[in-house]
Design a protein around this motif. Structure first.
Motif, short mmCIF file in Angstrom:
data_model
loop_
_atom_site.label_atom_id
_atom_site.label_comp_id
_atom_site.label_asym_id
_atom_site.label_seq_id
_atom_site.Cartn_x
_atom_site.Cartn_y
_atom_site.Cartn_z
N LEU A 159 0.83 -1.19 0.00
CA LEU A 159 0.00 0.00 0.00
C LEU A 159 0.87 1.25 0.00
O LEU A 159 0.57 2.24 -0.68
CB LEU A 159 -0.92 0.00 1.23
CG LEU A 159 -2.04 -1.05 1.22
CD1 LEU A 159 -2.56 -1.28 2.62
CD2 LEU A 159 -3.17 -0.60 0.30
N GLU A 160 1.97 1.21 0.75
CA GLU A 160 2.84 2.38 0.89
C GLU A 160 3.45 2.81 -0.44
O GLU A 160 3.71 3.99 -0.66
CB GLU A 160 3.94 2.08 1.90
CG GLU A 160 3.46 1.90 3.34
CD GLU A 160 2.71 0.60 3.56
OE1 GLU A 160 1.89 0.53 4.51
OE2 GLU A 160 2.91 -0.36 2.76
N SER A 161 3.67 1.86 -1.34
CA SER A 161 4.25 2.19 -2.64
C SER A 161 3.21 2.67 -3.64
O SER A 161 3.54 3.04 -4.77
CB SER A 161 4.98 0.97 -3.22
OG SER A 161 4.04 -0.05 -3.53
N HIS A 162 1.92 2.64 -3.22
CA HIS A 162 0.81 2.99 -4.11
C HIS A 162 0.81 2.09 -5.34
O HIS A 162 0.46 2.51 -6.44
CB HIS A 162 0.89 4.46 -4.53
CG HIS A 162 0.69 5.43 -3.41
ND1 HIS A 162 0.45 6.77 -3.62
CD2 HIS A 162 0.71 5.25 -2.08
CE1 HIS A 162 0.33 7.38 -2.45
NE2 HIS A 162 0.48 6.48 -1.50
N ASP A 163 1.14 0.83 -5.13
CA ASP A 163 1.19 -0.14 -6.21
C ASP A 163 0.86 -1.51 -5.62
O ASP A 163 1.74 -2.21 -5.13
CB ASP A 163 2.58 -0.17 -6.85
CG ASP A 163 2.70 -1.20 -7.98
OD1 ASP A 163 1.66 -1.77 -8.37
OD2 ASP A 163 3.83 -1.45 -8.43
N CYS A 164 -0.43 -1.86 -5.63
CA CYS A 164 -0.80 -3.11 -4.95
C CYS A 164 -2.18 -3.60 -5.39
O CYS A 164 -2.94 -2.88 -6.05
CB CYS A 164 -0.81 -2.90 -3.44
SG CYS A 164 -2.07 -1.73 -2.88
#
Length: 512
Positions: A469-474
Motif C-alpha cells: 500500500l505504501e508504494s501505491h502499487d498493490c
C-alpha cells in the motif's frame, strides 16, 4: 525508429508484427487508433474511451471486445459500440483489409444504430410505453439503451431533480475540488432528449403505482400508463438529529444543487467539519483540502472504511488524508452545533464555517412498498431485474439482486452498477431475458490516489495484499472459502480488469 503511437495504420502493418490479442497503437488520417488481432480477424478502433478518455491500448481484450482500464467500460471491436457503461457513446471503427503479408486500415465505418453484439435473438415483445422513475445513472442508461436497441414507443422519465441526468460521482470529486467545470457534468445535451424523443419530467415525483392497471400517478395529479416500468429512485442521505444551539451551515451531498451549495459556502470558508468517514466523506474532505480549507473528519468508526476495505486499507487511506492535512476524530460523534462551533461527544470543540454530513444513504423504497412490491432492505428483483410485479423492473441503489459471483442477494450503491443495471433492465423490458451477471465495479479518488474495486465482499474470511500500500502499487484480494469475492487495486488497472474477467469466468464455471 517509428514509435508505436506514430505508426500509420492506413499504410499497413506487417502481419508478423501483430500478435494474437496484442494491441498496436497508431494513427489513421491523424486520428489515434489501435489495431487488434483475434485469430484470423483484425480490428481497428478508436484509441480513447468515450467516458473519461482512458487509453484503450492499456486495456484488456475479452473475446471480440475491449475494456477500458480506467472504469471498465466495454466496447465492441467489430463496431465500436459501447456495450457496457460507464461509456455510452461508441468509439470510432474502421474497416480492415489483409493483403499479402500486411494489414491495412481503410475507411472509417458509420456508427452502429443498434447494438451489434447481441447474445440472444431479437426482442420477442415490445412494451406499449415505458416509464422510468428517477433521473440518475440507471434511469439515463436505461432510456439510452432502449432507444439504441430500436425501441420507438413512448418513453417518459420522471425525475425529482431540477436538471437532467448528470455525472453524480464528480460532485464529491473534481467538481467539488474545482478542477471540473459544471458544463462537464450533464451526461447528455438537452438536444439529445429531443432527438431521442425522451419525455423528461423534472421536479416531478411519482406518488403511487397501480401495478394491476399499469398506471403511475404523479404529484401534480397526472396519470401515466405504462407497458413496462423501471424503478430507479436511488437513495436518500441519512439525516442525523444533531442539536442546534444557533444557526449553522449544514449540508448533505447527493444532488448537483447540494454540491453547488457547498461550493458557495467554501468560497469564503477557512475550516469545515465532515461528519462520516465513508467514501463520500473522505472524497469531500480531499476536495475541500484541494481548496485550501482546514478539514476535520468525525466518524463513529475506529478505522475509516474498515467494514468495506479492511483495516489495512482503511488505516492506509487515513494516512493519505492526514498527509494532506486532514485531522481525524474517530470513535466520536457530534453532540451539538452552535453556529460555527461543533462539539463532539468527548467534549472536543471544533471551529467550522460549515458542516457536511456524509454518514451514508438509505434506498428510496417507500414508493415500492406502498405499491406492494416485495422488499428486503431494497426492492427484491430476480436475475432479470424484474420485481414481484410483472412488467415492473428495478435498478440502481434500490435493487437487491441474486449475485452469481458471491451467491448472495446483494444491493450495491455504485454508479457503474446502476448504469449497467439500467442497461440490462432495458434489454429485458424488450424481452431479451438476459440475466444480470455483471461483476460490480467502483472507483474512489483521494487526491492523486485512485482505488479501483471489483466484485462485492460484504462478508469475507481472509485478505491478501500483493505489492504494498505504501508504494501505491498493490492489489488487495478478499476471499471467502478460498473464492475470490473482490479485488481492490492501486495503480494496477490491468490487474483490476483481469480480476473482473476471472470472477466472471468463476461464476459461470463454479456458481455458488
Amino acid at each position: 525508429m517509428e514509435h508505436a503511437g506514430d505508426i500509420d495504420l492506413k499504410g499497413g502493418v506487417p502481419i508478423a508484427e501483430v500478435a494474437e490479442d496484442a494491441i498496436i497503437s497508431g494513427r489513421v488520417d491523424g486520428e489515434e487508433a489501435i489495431l487488434v488481432r483475434r485469430g484470423k480477424d483484425y480490428f481497428a478502433v478508436g484509441a480513447t474511451c468515450t467516458h473519461y478518455h482512458g487509453a484503450l491500448a492499456k486495456g484488456l481484450i475479452v473475446e471480440n471486445t475491449i475494456r477500458c482500464p480506467l472504469h471498465h467500460a466495454c466496447f465492441s471491436l467489430r463496431s465500436g459500440e459501447a456495450l457496457y457503461a460507464p461509456a455510452l457513446d461508441p468509439i470510432a471503427c474502421w474497416r480492415v483489409e489483409v493483403m499479402l503479408d500486411k494489414v491495412f486500415v481503410r475507411e472509417k465505418l458509420d456508427p452502429p444504430k443498434v447494438p451489434v453484439d447481441r447474445t440472444v435473438g431479437p426482442p420477442s415483445k415490445t412494451p406499449t410505453s415505458v416509464v422510468i422513475v428517477g433521473g440518475g445513472a440507471a434511469a439515463l442508461a436505461a432510456a439510452d439503451m432502449l432507444r439504441r436497441s430500436g425501441y420507438t414507443g413512448p418513453l417518459t422519465m420522471v425525475s425529482a431533480d431540477d436538471v437532467p441526468p448528470y455525472d453524480r460521482p464528480n460532485l464529491s470529486k473534481d467538481f467539488l475540488a474545482g478542477t471540473a467545470p459544471e458544463e462537464w457534468l450533464p451526461l447528455r445535451s438537452t438536444q439529445y432528449y429531443v432527438e431521442r424523443q425522451v419525455d423528461i419530467l423534472l421536479n416531478r415525483r411519482v406518488t403511487a403505482i397501480d401495478a394491476a392497471r399499469r398506471i403511475v400517478s404523479l404529484d401534480n395529479g397526472r396519470e401515466l400508463p405504462y407497458g413496462a416500468l423501471l424503478l430507479a429512485m436511488g437513495a436518500d442521505p441519512i439525516h442525523l438529529e444533531i442539536p442546534l444551539k444557533a444557526a449553522a451551515h449544514i449540508f448533505y451531498l447527493r444532488t448537483l444543487a447540494d454540491s453547488r451549495a457547498i461550493l458557495a459556502a467554501a468560497e469564503s470558508a477557512r475550516a469545515a467539519v465532515v461528519v462520516g468517514a465513508s467514501f463520500i466523506g473522505l472524497e469531500v474532505a480531499a476536495s475541500l483540502r484541494a481548496r485550501g480549507i482546514d478539514v476535520h473528519v468525525v466518524g463513529l468508526e475506529e478505522v475509516p472504511l474498515e467494514h468495506i476495505m479492511g483495516r489495512d486499507v482503511g488505516t492506509f487511506l487515513r494516512g493519505v488524508h492526514e498527509s494532506h492535512g486532514v485531522t481525524f476524530h474517530l470513535g466520536r460523534s457530534v453532540s451539538l452545533i452552535d453556529g460555527k462551533q461543533v462539539t463532539l461527544n468527548d467534549g472536543t470543540t471544533l471551529q467550522a464555517d460549515f458542516v457536511v454530513l456524509g454518514v451514508g444513504v438509505r434506498p428510496a423504497i417507500a414508493l415500492a412498498e406502498r405499491a406492494g412490491l416485495t422488499t428486503d432492505r431494497g426492492v427484491l428483483v430476480n436475475e432479470f431485474l424484474e420485481t414481484s410485479a410483472p412488467g415492473v423492473f428495478a435498478a440502481g441503489d434500490i435493487a437487491r439482486w441474486p449475485d452469481p459471483h458471491s451467491g448472495d442477494r446483494i444491493r450495491v450503491e455504485h454508479w457503474v452498477v446502476a448504469q449497467r443495471q439500467g442497461q440490462a433492465a432495458a434489454r429485458n423490458m424488450l424481452g431479451l431475458r438476459q440475466p444480470f451477471a455483471v461483476v460490480p465495479f467502483f472507483w474512489s479518488q483521494h487526491y492523486d490516489l485512485v482505488v479501483n474495486y471489483v466484485g462485492h465482499a460484504e462478508k469475507y474470511d481472509t485478505t491478501a495484499i500483493e505489492g504494498t500500500l505504501e508504494s501505491h502499487d498493490c492489489a488487495v484480494i478478499y476471499r471467502r472459502r478460498e473464492r475470490t469475492l473482490a479485488v481492490a487495486t492501486i495503480s494496477r488497472d490491468l490487474q483490476s480488469l483481469q480480476a473482473e474477467r476471472a470472477m466472471e469466468t468463476a461464476a459461470r464455471e463454479n456458481p455458488e
